[in-house]
Design an enzyme around this catalytic site. Structure first.
Site, PDB file in Angstrom:
ATOM      1  N   VAL A  82       0.860  -1.189   0.000  1.00 12.98           N
ATOM      2  CA  VAL A  82       0.000   0.000   0.000  1.00 12.98           C
ATOM      3  C   VAL A  82       0.894   1.236   0.000  1.00 12.98           C
ATOM      4  O   VAL A  82       1.769   1.385   0.852  1.00 12.98           O
ATOM      5  CB  VAL A  82      -0.931   0.017   1.232  1.00 12.98           C
ATOM      6  CG1 VAL A  82      -1.795   1.269   1.211  1.00 12.98           C
ATOM      7  CG2 VAL A  82      -1.791  -1.243   1.272  1.00 12.98           C
ATOM      8  N   LYS A  83       0.668   2.092  -0.995  1.00  8.34           N
ATOM      9  CA  LYS A  83       1.497   3.297  -1.115  1.00  8.34           C
ATOM     10  C   LYS A  83       0.728   4.476  -0.533  1.00  8.34           C
ATOM     11  O   LYS A  83      -0.426   4.732  -0.900  1.00  8.34           O
ATOM     12  CB  LYS A  83       1.813   3.528  -2.590  1.00  8.34           C
ATOM     13  CG  LYS A  83       3.078   4.302  -2.851  1.00  8.34           C
ATOM     14  CD  LYS A  83       3.399   4.241  -4.348  1.00  8.34           C
ATOM     15  CE  LYS A  83       4.611   5.041  -4.693  1.00  8.34           C
ATOM     16  NZ  LYS A  83       4.741   5.182  -6.154  1.00  8.34           N
ATOM     17  N   LEU A  84       1.389   5.182   0.386  1.00 10.13           N
ATOM     18  CA  LEU A  84       0.749   6.288   1.111  1.00 10.13           C
ATOM     19  C   LEU A  84       1.617   7.533   1.002  1.00 10.13           C
ATOM     20  O   LEU A  84       2.846   7.425   1.058  1.00 10.13           O
ATOM     21  CB  LEU A  84       0.637   5.931   2.598  1.00 10.13           C
ATOM     22  CG  LEU A  84      -0.156   4.678   2.969  1.00 10.13           C
ATOM     23  CD1 LEU A  84       0.164   4.268   4.403  1.00 10.13           C
ATOM     24  CD2 LEU A  84      -1.650   4.969   2.832  1.00 10.13           C
TER      25      LEU A  84
END
Ligand code: G3P
Length: 217
Positions: A82-84
């Site tokens: 998951v890219k945040l």
């Protein structure tokens, strides 16, 4: 050094994968736009193709919404990262999602202090953007060096993922410093094989070989 490919172009990923050059893939909203594909569909296809981490980016700005989007993206496949974004809300989402055992890539990092926060929030990867710092006359590589020093000083396990790589020299410089991973567009990775002396040398060998009149097969 691990090589991630910064694209959602399935053909390009498959080609590089066949050469053993794909340890993972990174995407972002601009890359999804460029692909012209549905985020869930194209990301699933990439995950089926590649064994390593595949970064899929949330687009919400509030922590709770980021967490919900991150959970949904993580359902695509076990190798989703998951890219945040590196915002205060993004760091909270990082802490929660990494606490659930999900891989997290904290992106849009432009300072070593930001990278320190991401490591403390449990990020699997931190993505400092080299090219975009160079664009505004700052030294992207100096940032990679600073993060390496800070992480090594305290034994943080967050991996430095050199991003916004624009040239083959960026790759080499990041490797010299000891970035754990780099992500680059497919054409930059392919350019790394090119050298004029290789071409010249090969042309001479071919010329001389033709003169021998021999065949191997
Ligand atoms: O991995 C980050 C990358 O997609 C951003 O690259 O060239 O748009 O700065 P660039």
């Amino acid at each position: 050094m691990k090589f991630f490919v910064d694209t959602a172009d399935i053909e390009a990923i498959a080609e590089l994968n066949a050469y053993g050059m794909v340890d993972g893939v990174t995407t972002n909203p601009s890359i999804i736009l460029k692909s012209g594909r549905d985020i869930m569909e194209v990301t699933k296809e990439i995950c089926d193709l590649v064994d390593g981490p595949v970064s899929a980016e949330v687009v919400a700005l509030k922590a709770d919404d980021m967490i919900a989007e991150g959970r949904k993206l993580a359902e695509i496949a076990p190798n989703i990262t998951v890219k945040l974004p590196l915002t205060w809300d993004g760091l909270q989402a990082c802490k929660v999602l990494s606490g659930e055992g999900k891989m997290v890539n904290v992106t849009l990092c432009f300072s070593a202090n930001q990278a320190l926060l991401a490591a403390k929030a449990g990020a699997t990867f931190i993505s400092p953007f080299i090219g975009r710092l160079d664009d505004i006359n700052l030294d992207g590589m100096e940032l990679i060096e600073d993060i390496r020093t800070v992480y090594d000083n305290y034994g943080f396990e967050t991996q430095i993922l050199a991003a916004s790589i624009r040239s083959v020299n960026h790759v080499l410089d990041a490797a010299r410093i000891g970035a754990d991973v780099m992500t680059a567009p497919p054409e930059v990775i392919k350019k790394m094989a090119a050298h004029p002396l290789t071409d010249q040398g090969l042309a001479q060998f071919m010329k001389d070989w033709a003169k021998t009149g021999q065949k191997i097969l």
